[in-house]
Structure formats: structure tokens, C-alpha cells
Scaffold this active site. Sequence first.
Site, PDB file in Angstrom:
ATOM      1  N   LYS A  93      20.262  -5.342  13.237  1.00 47.83           N
ATOM      2  CA  LYS A  93      20.736  -4.655  12.335  1.00 47.83           C
ATOM      3  C   LYS A  93      20.604  -2.879  12.578  1.00 47.83           C
ATOM      4  CE  LYS A  93      18.447  -2.482   8.901  1.00 47.83           C
ATOM      5  NZ  LYS A  93      19.541  -1.083   8.632  1.00 47.83           N
ATOM      6  N   GLY A 136      11.657   3.134  14.512  1.00 42.54           N
ATOM      7  CA  GLY A 136      11.892   3.989  13.449  1.00 42.54           C
ATOM      8  C   GLY A 136      10.594   4.479  13.071  1.00 42.54           C
ATOM      9  N   GLY A 150       7.484   1.047   9.718  1.00 44.74           N
ATOM     10  CA  GLY A 150       6.871   0.241  10.649  1.00 44.74           C
ATOM     11  C   GLY A 150       5.803  -0.578  10.061  1.00 44.74           C
ATOM     12  N   GLU A 169       8.256   0.638  17.726  1.00 39.93           N
ATOM     13  CA  GLU A 169       8.449   1.822  18.480  1.00 39.93           C
ATOM     14  C   GLU A 169       8.628   2.798  17.272  1.00 39.93           C
ATOM     15  OE1 GLU A 169       8.247   2.708  21.783  1.00 39.93           O
ATOM     16  OE2 GLU A 169       8.562   0.735  22.550  1.00 39.93           O
ATOM     17  N   GLU A 179       5.866  14.552  11.501  1.00 46.92           N
ATOM     18  CA  GLU A 179       6.930  14.576  12.285  1.00 46.92           C
ATOM     19  C   GLU A 179       8.191  15.111  11.402  1.00 46.92           C
ATOM     20  OE1 GLU A 179       8.644  10.496  13.076  1.00 46.92           O
ATOM     21  OE2 GLU A 179       9.061  11.394  15.280  1.00 46.92           O
TER      22      GLU A 179
HETATM   23  P1  NAD Z   1      13.685   4.586   9.359  1.00 51.36           P
HETATM   24  O1  NAD Z   1      12.288   3.986   9.658  1.00 51.36           O
HETATM   25  O2  NAD Z   1      14.098   5.152   8.115  1.00 51.36           O
HETATM   26  O3  NAD Z   1      14.789   3.335   9.752  1.00 51.36           O
HETATM   27  C1  NAD Z   1      14.638   2.683  10.652  1.00 51.36           C
HETATM   28  C2  NAD Z   1      15.463   1.390  10.491  1.00 51.36           C
HETATM   29  O4  NAD Z   1      14.682   0.672   9.815  1.00 51.36           O
HETATM   30  C3  NAD Z   1      16.914   1.597  10.182  1.00 51.36           C
HETATM   31  O5  NAD Z   1      17.733   0.582  10.446  1.00 51.36           O
HETATM   32  C4  NAD Z   1      16.742   1.282   8.449  1.00 51.36           C
HETATM   33  O6  NAD Z   1      17.510   0.900   7.735  1.00 51.36           O
HETATM   34  C5  NAD Z   1      15.616   0.157   8.653  1.00 51.36           C
HETATM   35  N1  NAD Z   1      14.440  -0.043   7.358  1.00 51.36           N
HETATM   36  C6  NAD Z   1      14.345   1.088   6.454  1.00 51.36           C
HETATM   37  N2  NAD Z   1      13.454   0.329   5.664  1.00 51.36           N
HETATM   38  C7  NAD Z   1      12.985  -0.789   6.243  1.00 51.36           C
HETATM   39  C8  NAD Z   1      12.118  -1.786   5.514  1.00 51.36           C
HETATM   40  N3  NAD Z   1      11.614  -1.811   4.618  1.00 51.36           N
HETATM   41  N4  NAD Z   1      12.006  -2.948   6.429  1.00 51.36           N
HETATM   42  C9  NAD Z   1      12.820  -2.971   7.298  1.00 51.36           C
HETATM   43  N5  NAD Z   1      13.749  -2.411   7.658  1.00 51.36           N
HETATM   44  C10 NAD Z   1      13.848  -0.940   7.169  1.00 51.36           C
HETATM   45  O7  NAD Z   1      13.760   5.804  10.788  1.00 51.36           O
HETATM   46  P2  NAD Z   1      15.206   6.635  10.948  1.00 51.36           P
HETATM   47  O8  NAD Z   1      15.029   7.712   9.996  1.00 51.36           O
HETATM   48  O9  NAD Z   1      16.414   5.714  11.284  1.00 51.36           O
HETATM   49  O10 NAD Z   1      14.829   7.101  12.530  1.00 51.36           O
HETATM   50  C11 NAD Z   1      13.937   8.059  12.779  1.00 51.36           C
HETATM   51  C12 NAD Z   1      12.729   7.630  12.919  1.00 51.36           C
HETATM   52  O11 NAD Z   1      12.643   6.558  14.349  1.00 51.36           O
HETATM   53  C13 NAD Z   1      11.535   8.858  13.551  1.00 51.36           C
HETATM   54  O12 NAD Z   1      10.340   8.327  13.211  1.00 51.36           O
HETATM   55  C14 NAD Z   1      11.565   8.515  15.135  1.00 51.36           C
HETATM   56  O13 NAD Z   1      10.244   9.135  15.736  1.00 51.36           O
HETATM   57  C15 NAD Z   1      11.549   7.153  15.051  1.00 51.36           C
HETATM   58  N6  NAD Z   1      11.908   6.767  16.499  1.00 51.36           N
HETATM   59  C16 NAD Z   1      11.110   6.264  17.552  1.00 51.36           C
HETATM   60  C17 NAD Z   1      11.400   5.949  18.735  1.00 51.36           C
HETATM   61  C18 NAD Z   1      10.349   5.262  19.799  1.00 51.36           C
HETATM   62  O14 NAD Z   1      10.820   4.771  20.772  1.00 51.36           O
HETATM   63  N7  NAD Z   1       9.181   5.264  19.383  1.00 51.36           N
HETATM   64  C19 NAD Z   1      12.781   5.911  19.267  1.00 51.36           C
HETATM   65  C20 NAD Z   1      13.599   6.741  18.444  1.00 51.36           C
HETATM   66  C21 NAD Z   1      13.288   6.823  16.933  1.00 51.36           C
END
Ligand code: NAD
Length: 493
Positions: free
Chosen positions: A178, A231, A236, A253, A387
Site C-alpha cells: 500500500k 512513516g 507506527g 522505519e 519532526e
Molecule cells: P504517515 O505515517 O502519515 O503515512 C505513512 C503510510 O501509512 C501511508 O501509506 C498512510 O496511508 C499509512 N497509514 C496512515 N494511517 C495508518 C494506520 N492507522 N494504519 C496503517 N497505515 C496507516 O507518514 P507520511 O506523512 O506519509 O510520511 C512522513 C513520515 O514518514 C515522516 O515521519 C518521516 O520521518 C517518515 N519516514 C521515515 C523513513 C525512515 O526510513 N525511517 C523514511 C521516509 C519517511
Amino acid sequence: MERKQMYIDGEWTSGTSGKTFEVINPANGEVLAEVAESSVEDTRAAIAAAKRSFYETREWRDMDSQARSDLLLKIADRIEEELDSFAMLDSLDNGKPLREAQGDVADGVHCFRYYAGLIRAPHGGVYDVNEGFGRMHSYTVHEPVGVCAQITPWNYPFLMAVWKLAPALAAGNSIVFKPSSVTPLSAIRLFELFEEAGLPRGAVNLVMGPGSTVGNELGESMDVDMVTFTGSTSVGKSLMRAASSNVKRIGLELGGKSPNVIFADADLEGAVEWAMIGIFFNQGEVCSAGSRIIIEESIRDQFVKRLAERANAITIGDPVRNPDMGPLVSKQHMEQVLAYIEKGKAEGATLVCGGERYTEGECAKGYFVRPTIFDNCTSDMTIVREEIFGPVVTIQTFRTKEEAIALANDTEYGLAGAVFTSDLTTAMTVIREIRAGITWINCYNPTFNEAPWGGYKQSGIGRELGVHGLEEYQEIKQININLTPGPVGWYEH
Ligand code: NAD
């Protein structure tokens, strides 16, 4: 208007609900595509297809590793042939400058090739043991975990997908993937290539839609053996709770607030340029971004002046025309970043440059934010603690090495960090003290497919890339063989 579908059990489908969502170009607010939204039923169908593929038809799981490796190499070649169009999708969809997107796609090609090679290298261990039961031969084999659900964010749409898909496929798992609903286009094209390359039915499935329904179902399902997620830390945590349903294997991650520690003896121009790469690359939408500059007091003024000169010279514009910086990914995210900037001002940080939306010329309708530097920051400020995920950097100062280390570690995150100095002992002591998984000395951000990537503390669990990245998607089985069959006399006393 292009309409895009999801991919379940070897078929492209509009799904059960008939609902769609729009994908927006953040450079101008225009709609790029309309995408079929997966329902919970669609997600369950995708999980069921992956389960059949892994446990019943077993085509991908049982394929010999040479054939599996060849297929991954074929996928890498096809991506490479389409490198520019993949990059264009990410640039339009995410807002990153085209040349940065091209770099991402090239990295993704190498990632597929790396894992295609790795599964043909020796792995596992052999142990000769004799501990009371006669001679035993003990060895370990690696097996795929089973049905893997994978969820990615919007900041590196193509590359984050490949970091998950390449090792999981190499290991022989069946997958439900996804992408973020904000940036699904390059993943859709990648799945078209999977189909064309001949991945068996059900081995790869693509669902799209809200994390709160589709993502959550992937986390909770009793038929998913593993979930990996990139994310935010808050999502997470909720996924971790969902994954407890059947004690799924989990890989996380998550976010970061990484320190970039600069000593007075560092090469100043070099440190300035790497600090720029650390915070303004990809509009600052980088999990490992060097968002907290911690600098030795004696060079602060000189450093901040130079950093601001260079930040003010950054070109901003339509990402497909290759400026230094494109727009942030969405209106909502831009508003969130601007709200952090306001908070920084209200909490007493000194705004050195930027600090506002950028609306000049072609940028009028897009979600652009000027590179922003805040000086005189303290550890209790929101902009230092949370962040921001945009082009916003905070400056704090130190006088001693111990103070620098304490400031660097004063965060709930532990993803990345860097130190700049010309003194080897200082570099080595500080880097070993920083509680983070990815660190750099006299540079910021270079990443390699061969080296493990992941965080300490609330930045995550597990590692992607490298040998570790493959092992995350494998179970390890211990096999013990008795070399002296026959009675052992255990009950004769
Ligand atoms: P997000 O957590 O909002 O979303 C990430 C993914 O999770 C999306 O596909 C979203 O649809 C899904 N999601 C949302 N709610 C969910 C739930 N309740 N259950 C399961 N999945 C769900 O993050 P974002 O805004 O898309 O990305 C930014 C974040 O990602 C930042 O915090 C960034 O630091 C992190 N990030 C981390 C790494 C790493 O390697 N550590 C790499 C890239 C981004």
C-alpha cells in the site's frame, strides 16, 4: 483524466466500492490522476490472494533462486529503460526536483540488482556441536516469512517502495503493498512492470486508500504474517498495536529529528554545503534530515551568516524544470509546516531567513515554502522537539564536546546524525555517543544499498537495505542432525 486501478490476484480492478480519490500536483494544485480506492473487502481479497499464492500455488516461493534472481534483474532492466518516466511521475506527484527523482529511480534499479545478487550468495550458518547428546551437526536455513504487508509514505514514493519490495520478493514472500494515497503513481507503474515481467498471480498485490482503513486492516489481519511500515512515529505505534493480533513480525522505519553537530575546527564551507544537503534536499521532507544544527559557539555567527546567504540563493520553482527546491507534497502538509514556523516565532526563536510561503511567478498556485533558518533555539522549543518534515532548520550552540553530545541525544528519535570536525578523536567519540542508526562524519545523507538503514529509539524497529534488509523478510530455521543415531541411554540410570 487518467483513471488508475488497484492490482489484486493478477487482475487490475476498480474494487468493490467504486470510490476514487484524486492525486494532486503540488506545484500547481491540478489533478494528475484519479485512483480507485480500495475498501476493506478489497484489502481482504488482496491478502487472500497473497495467502493462496504463498501457501497453495507456491509458484514464487518455490521458484529456484536462479530463476527468481533473473526475474528481479529483468524488472531492474525495465525500470532502467523507463527511468525518466518513473522520475517524472515522482516529480509531478511529490514535488521533488526531477534530477533528484532520477537519482531515486537509479538507486531503485541498483536495489533490485543488489537483492537479485544477494539471494545467490551463501547465507546461513553451520555449527558442529557436541553437548551431551553425542555428535550433532547444526545448521540454519533462511525461509520466506509468508504474507508480507508493506506500507509506504509519500516523501520517496518510488524508492521507499523498492526498499521494501525488492528484498521481500527476493526472499520469496507474497506481498500486499500500500503506497501513500498522496503519491501512488510510480508504484502503480511498478506493478504494471511486475505483471509484464511475469511475477506469478497473487505474489504481488497493490491496494490503495486511507491508512485508517486499508492500512489498519493490513496491520490487524490474522492472515498477514509480517507488516513493514515507513512513516510517522504516531502511525507506527498504532500499527504496532494492530500487529499484536497474531504477533506479526514487524518492521518500522519512523520519524527523526536528527542532530548535525559542527565543531569549530571543521572545514566551514564544506560543513555549510552538507548542512544544506542535510536540510533542504527533497524540500526537507527526509526522515533522516539534519534538522537540528548544533554548532560550536565560537563559529556560530560566521556559520549562520554563510548558511543564510546560501539558503536565500536557493532556486524554487516547478520541480520538473529542476530548481533547487520544489513544492511541499500537499496543501495540508504546507499548512502544517507553516504552523510550525509560526510556533517557532511565538516561542522566541530568531528567524534568520525564509519563514513563509513562496508564491512568486509560476509558484503562485503551488505549495512552496522558503528555506527557513531559526537561530537561538533551545531544547524545549516545539520546533526543536518535533519532526517538521520541511525546509526548516534550528540552530543551537555548545561549548564542550560533552554539551554537544547531550544536546544531540536530547530527543525521542534516533534515526540519524552527523559530526563535522577535522579531529579524528573528536569525530570518533562523538559519533559513537550519538544514539542513532545512521551516522555520518564530515558529510550528510549519502546512503548505500549495501549498508543497513534504520533507527534507534522511537525512530523504528529493524533495518532495511544490505544483508539485514533481506533477513528482515526471512525466518531463520535451525536444523539439528544427530550424527550418531541409536539409543542415547537417557533413561537408564
Ligand atoms: P504517515 O505515517 O502519515 O503515512 C505513512 C503510510 O501509512 C501511508 O501509506 C498512510 O496511508 C499509512 N497509514 C496512515 N494511517 C495508518 C494506520 N492507522 N494504519 C496503517 N497505515 C496507516 O507518514 P507520511 O506523512 O506519509 O510520511 C512522513 C513520515 O514518514 C515522516 O515521519 C518521516 O520521518 C517518515 N519516514 C521515515 C523513513 C525512515 O526510513 N525511517 C523514511 C521516509 C519517511
